[in-house]
Structures are given as structure tokens and as C-alpha cells.
Write a protein that holds these residues in place. Structure first.
Motif, PDB file in Angstrom:
ATOM      1  N   ALA A  94      20.531 -18.100 -84.597  1.00 50.96           N
ATOM      2  CA  ALA A  94      20.075 -19.042 -85.627  1.00 50.96           C
ATOM      3  C   ALA A  94      20.867 -18.843 -86.916  1.00 50.96           C
ATOM      4  O   ALA A  94      21.244 -19.819 -87.575  1.00 50.96           O
ATOM      5  N   THR A  95      21.127 -17.591 -87.251  1.00 50.44           N
ATOM      6  CA  THR A  95      21.924 -17.307 -88.450  1.00 50.44           C
ATOM      7  C   THR A  95      23.345 -17.815 -88.284  1.00 50.44           C
ATOM      8  O   THR A  95      23.899 -18.446 -89.192  1.00 50.44           O
ATOM      9  N   TRP A  96      23.929 -17.538 -87.123  1.00 46.60           N
ATOM     10  CA  TRP A  96      25.290 -18.020 -86.855  1.00 46.60           C
ATOM     11  C   TRP A  96      25.344 -19.539 -86.968  1.00 46.60           C
ATOM     12  O   TRP A  96      26.283 -20.102 -87.527  1.00 46.60           O
ATOM     13  N   HIS A  97      24.339 -20.206 -86.400  1.00 48.53           N
ATOM     14  CA  HIS A  97      24.315 -21.668 -86.460  1.00 48.53           C
ATOM     15  C   HIS A  97      24.266 -22.128 -87.909  1.00 48.53           C
ATOM     16  O   HIS A  97      24.982 -23.047 -88.316  1.00 48.53           O
ATOM     17  N   ARG A  98      23.421 -21.499 -88.706  1.00 49.09           N
ATOM     18  CA  ARG A  98      23.276 -21.901 -90.105  1.00 49.09           C
ATOM     19  C   ARG A  98      24.581 -21.686 -90.859  1.00 49.09           C
ATOM     20  O   ARG A  98      24.992 -22.516 -91.667  1.00 49.09           O
ATOM     21  N   VAL A  99      25.264 -20.588 -90.610  1.00 46.49           N
ATOM     22  CA  VAL A  99      26.498 -20.259 -91.326  1.00 46.49           C
ATOM     23  C   VAL A  99      27.689 -21.086 -90.819  1.00 46.49           C
ATOM     24  O   VAL A  99      28.534 -21.496 -91.611  1.00 46.49           O
ATOM     25  N   LEU A 100      27.725 -21.354 -89.520  1.00 44.78           N
ATOM     26  CA  LEU A 100      28.932 -21.933 -88.919  1.00 44.78           C
ATOM     27  C   LEU A 100      28.811 -23.374 -88.429  1.00 44.78           C
ATOM     28  O   LEU A 100      29.787 -23.930 -87.927  1.00 44.78           O
ATOM     29  N   PHE A 101      27.636 -24.007 -88.566  1.00 45.74           N
ATOM     30  CA  PHE A 101      27.435 -25.286 -87.903  1.00 45.74           C
ATOM     31  C   PHE A 101      28.362 -26.388 -88.385  1.00 45.74           C
ATOM     32  O   PHE A 101      28.669 -27.321 -87.664  1.00 45.74           O
ATOM     33  N   ARG A 102      28.861 -26.321 -89.598  1.00 39.74           N
ATOM     34  CA  ARG A 102      29.771 -27.355 -90.111  1.00 39.74           C
ATOM     35  C   ARG A 102      31.240 -27.006 -89.895  1.00 39.74           C
ATOM     36  O   ARG A 102      32.112 -27.712 -90.361  1.00 39.74           O
ATOM     37  N   LYS A 103      31.497 -25.937 -89.186  1.00 42.95           N
ATOM     38  CA  LYS A 103      32.870 -25.484 -88.979  1.00 42.95           C
ATOM     39  C   LYS A 103      33.430 -25.946 -87.626  1.00 42.95           C
ATOM     40  O   LYS A 103      34.526 -25.561 -87.255  1.00 42.95           O
ATOM     41  N   GLY A 104      32.669 -26.715 -86.881  1.00 40.48           N
ATOM     42  CA  GLY A 104      33.131 -27.191 -85.581  1.00 40.48           C
ATOM     43  C   GLY A 104      33.160 -26.098 -84.523  1.00 40.48           C
ATOM     44  O   GLY A 104      33.978 -26.140 -83.608  1.00 40.48           O
ATOM     45  N   LEU A 105      32.261 -25.136 -84.641  1.00 38.64           N
ATOM     46  CA  LEU A 105      32.260 -23.993 -83.722  1.00 38.64           C
ATOM     47  C   LEU A 105      31.044 -23.974 -82.797  1.00 38.64           C
ATOM     48  O   LEU A 105      30.617 -22.911 -82.357  1.00 38.64           O
ATOM     49  N   ARG A 106      30.495 -25.122 -82.487  1.00 40.41           N
ATOM     50  CA  ARG A 106      29.284 -25.163 -81.643  1.00 40.41           C
ATOM     51  C   ARG A 106      29.495 -24.479 -80.303  1.00 40.41           C
ATOM     52  O   ARG A 106      28.629 -23.764 -79.817  1.00 40.41           O
TER      53      ARG A 106
ATOM     54  N   GLU B 185      31.482 -22.040 -79.530  1.00 40.55           N
ATOM     55  CA  GLU B 185      31.507 -20.589 -79.731  1.00 40.55           C
ATOM     56  C   GLU B 185      30.117 -20.055 -80.076  1.00 40.55           C
ATOM     57  O   GLU B 185      29.710 -19.000 -79.584  1.00 40.55           O
ATOM     58  N   ILE B 186      29.400 -20.787 -80.918  1.00 40.66           N
ATOM     59  CA  ILE B 186      28.033 -20.387 -81.266  1.00 40.66           C
ATOM     60  C   ILE B 186      27.175 -20.333 -80.003  1.00 40.66           C
ATOM     61  O   ILE B 186      26.407 -19.397 -79.792  1.00 40.66           O
ATOM     62  N   LEU B 187      27.327 -21.317 -79.158  1.00 42.97           N
ATOM     63  CA  LEU B 187      26.547 -21.393 -77.923  1.00 42.97           C
ATOM     64  C   LEU B 187      26.897 -20.246 -76.974  1.00 42.97           C
ATOM     65  O   LEU B 187      26.001 -19.584 -76.431  1.00 42.97           O
ATOM     66  N   ALA B 188      28.183 -19.971 -76.786  1.00 43.74           N
ATOM     67  CA  ALA B 188      28.599 -18.908 -75.873  1.00 43.74           C
ATOM     68  C   ALA B 188      28.136 -17.541 -76.361  1.00 43.74           C
ATOM     69  O   ALA B 188      27.528 -16.763 -75.608  1.00 43.74           O
ATOM     70  N   GLU B 189      28.400 -17.242 -77.630  1.00 45.10           N
ATOM     71  CA  GLU B 189      27.990 -15.949 -78.184  1.00 45.10           C
ATOM     72  C   GLU B 189      26.473 -15.871 -78.312  1.00 45.10           C
ATOM     73  O   GLU B 189      25.879 -14.816 -78.076  1.00 45.10           O
ATOM     74  N   GLY B 190      25.863 -16.984 -78.698  1.00 46.74           N
ATOM     75  CA  GLY B 190      24.403 -17.016 -78.811  1.00 46.74           C
ATOM     76  C   GLY B 190      23.728 -16.722 -77.494  1.00 46.74           C
ATOM     77  O   GLY B 190      22.731 -15.994 -77.442  1.00 46.74           O
ATOM     78  N   ASN B 191      24.260 -17.261 -76.422  1.00 48.61           N
ATOM     79  CA  ASN B 191      23.701 -17.009 -75.094  1.00 48.61           C
ATOM     80  C   ASN B 191      23.764 -15.515 -74.766  1.00 48.61           C
ATOM     81  O   ASN B 191      22.786 -14.934 -74.287  1.00 48.61           O
ATOM     82  N   ARG B 192      24.889 -14.882 -75.058  1.00 54.69           N
ATOM     83  CA  ARG B 192      25.022 -13.444 -74.798  1.00 54.69           C
ATOM     84  C   ARG B 192      24.022 -12.645 -75.639  1.00 54.69           C
ATOM     85  O   ARG B 192      23.392 -11.697 -75.146  1.00 54.69           O
ATOM     86  N   MET B 193      23.893 -13.021 -76.908  1.00 58.55           N
ATOM     87  CA  MET B 193      22.970 -12.305 -77.785  1.00 58.55           C
ATOM     88  C   MET B 193      21.524 -12.478 -77.333  1.00 58.55           C
ATOM     89  O   MET B 193      20.731 -11.533 -77.381  1.00 58.55           O
ATOM     90  N   VAL B 194      21.166 -13.675 -76.910  1.00 62.89           N
ATOM     91  CA  VAL B 194      19.796 -13.912 -76.448  1.00 62.89           C
ATOM     92  C   VAL B 194      19.504 -13.079 -75.207  1.00 62.89           C
ATOM     93  O   VAL B 194      18.439 -12.453 -75.108  1.00 62.89           O
ATOM     94  N   LEU B 195      20.429 -13.041 -74.272  1.00 68.15           N
ATOM     95  CA  LEU B 195      20.208 -12.233 -73.067  1.00 68.15           C
ATOM     96  C   LEU B 195      20.068 -10.747 -73.421  1.00 68.15           C
ATOM     97  O   LEU B 195      19.182 -10.067 -72.904  1.00 68.15           O
ATOM     98  N   ALA B 196      20.914 -10.257 -74.318  1.00 70.49           N
ATOM     99  CA  ALA B 196      20.805  -8.859 -74.747  1.00 70.49           C
ATOM    100  C   ALA B 196      19.495  -8.633 -75.503  1.00 70.49           C
ATOM    101  O   ALA B 196      18.825  -7.606 -75.314  1.00 70.49           O
ATOM    102  N   GLY B 197      19.112  -9.583 -76.343  1.00 69.52           N
ATOM    103  CA  GLY B 197      17.860  -9.474 -77.087  1.00 69.52           C
ATOM    104  C   GLY B 197      16.649  -9.471 -76.170  1.00 69.52           C
ATOM    105  O   GLY B 197      15.698  -8.708 -76.385  1.00 69.52           O
ATOM    106  N   LEU B 198      16.684 -10.303 -75.147  1.00 65.97           N
ATOM    107  CA  LEU B 198      15.579 -10.321 -74.183  1.00 65.97           C
ATOM    108  C   LEU B 198      15.511  -9.013 -73.402  1.00 65.97           C
ATOM    109  O   LEU B 198      14.419  -8.514 -73.105  1.00 65.97           O
ATOM    110  N   ALA B 199      16.666  -8.444 -73.080  1.00 64.74           N
ATOM    111  CA  ALA B 199      16.684  -7.141 -72.402  1.00 64.74           C
ATOM    112  C   ALA B 199      16.060  -6.073 -73.303  1.00 64.74           C
ATOM    113  O   ALA B 199      15.272  -5.238 -72.838  1.00 64.74           O
TER     114      ALA B 199
END
Length: 161
Positions: free
Chosen positions: A75-87, A89-103
Motif C-alpha cells: 500500500a505504501t509503495w502504491h501511494r509513493v509510486l502510483f503516478r510513476k507508471g510502475l504498476r 513492478e508494484i504488483l510483482a513486488e507487492g505479491n512477494r511481500m504479501v506472501l512473505a507477510g502471510l507466512a
């Protein structure tokens, strides 16, 4: 256009929104657990607890903190980077972070339940609960989705063309 009739940009936007929505559910669980773990420290019983109890409690707290950091990062990455055209990358890294966070969340819950078992019933309960809770998370979060994926990819012989 994708199979849903949406552009690549629309698909990425939808996927990021879905990821952020899933985070809201996981975050609530972490916050409740973290509040419980914080409250325990300030009880008279905890002050008298042995080293094992305190060490397990601290491990659960640290796992809950790590889960919070990992689950809030997308969510922080999205807020900081959403206007930079990095969706993408945000999605790929976010998915990894969510899986690690759930673990980390699963581990924190496993340690917490095991710790409760130890305080109430002793070492055998700690071990039994640790095995049962971790097996539950492993089955529901890893094994069952993979089984479903295999079933979808490999339909029964009667349903094949």
C-alpha cells in the motif's frame, strides 16, 4: 485487450486494487494479534513467566511486526509510486511481500497458540499445537490451492476432449 475486454493498464489497475483489498483482510488479523500480544506483557502473570515463555512471546511479537511491515508495504509503495507508471513492478513486488507477510502471520499465530498451550498444559501441548496449527496453515494456504490448480489444469478423463 485482455480476455476480459480490458486494456493492459486497466488489468494492472484492477490487479493492484485487488491486492490492496486482500491486504485489508490480512492487516485486520495482524492488528488484532499484535494488540493481544502487547496487552499480555503488562499482566502480572507475564512478569513471573519463565525464559521460554518470554522468548516465545517475543518471537511472536517480532513475527507480527514483520508481518505488519510486509503487509503494509504494498500500500505504501502504491501511494509513493502510483503516478510513476510502475504498476507492474508494484504488483510483482507487492505479491512477494504479501506472501512473505502471510507466512510471518501464520508463524506468529502458530507461536502464539503454541505458547498458550504451553502456559495452560505444558511442553507436550506446545509441540502438538505447533504441529497442528502449522499443518492447518500449510494445508489451507499451500496444499489446497495447488490441488485446485492441478485439478483445473488436468480435468478428469471423462471430461477431456
Amino acid at each position: 485487450m485482455t480476455g476480459r475486454g480490458e486494456t493492459e493498464h486497466q488489468r494492472l489497475t484492477r490487479n493492484v486494487n485487488e491486492l490492496l483489498g486482500e491486504l485489508r483482510v490480512a492487516q485486520a488479523g495482524v492488528q488484532i494479534l499484535f494488540g493481544f500480544l502487547l496487552a499480555v506483557v503488562f499482566t502480572p502473570m507475564f512478569a513471573e513467566a519463565g525464559l521460554l515463555v518470554k522468548a516465545l512471546h517475543l518471537a511472536a511479537v517480532l513475527l507480527a511486526v514483520l508481518a505488519t511491515a510486509l503487509l503494509s508495504a504494498p500500500a505504501t509503495w502504491h501511494r509513493v509510486l502510483f503516478r510513476k507508471g510502475l504498476r507492474r513492478e508494484i504488483l510483482a513486488e507487492g505479491n512477494r511481500m504479501v506472501l512473505a507477510g502471510l507466512a510471518c502471520l501464520a508463524a506468529a499465530l502458530t507461536v502464539t497458540v503454541s505458547l498458550i498451550g504451553y502456559v495452560v498444559f505444558g511442553l507436550v501441548a506446545l509441540i502438538v499445537l505447533a504441529v497442528l496449527v502449522s499443518a492447518c496453515f500449510t494445508y489451507l494456504w499451500v496444499v489446497a490451492p495447488r490441488r485446485l490448480q492441478r485439478i483445473k489444469q488436468d480435468p478428469p478423463a471423462g471430461n477431456r476432449p
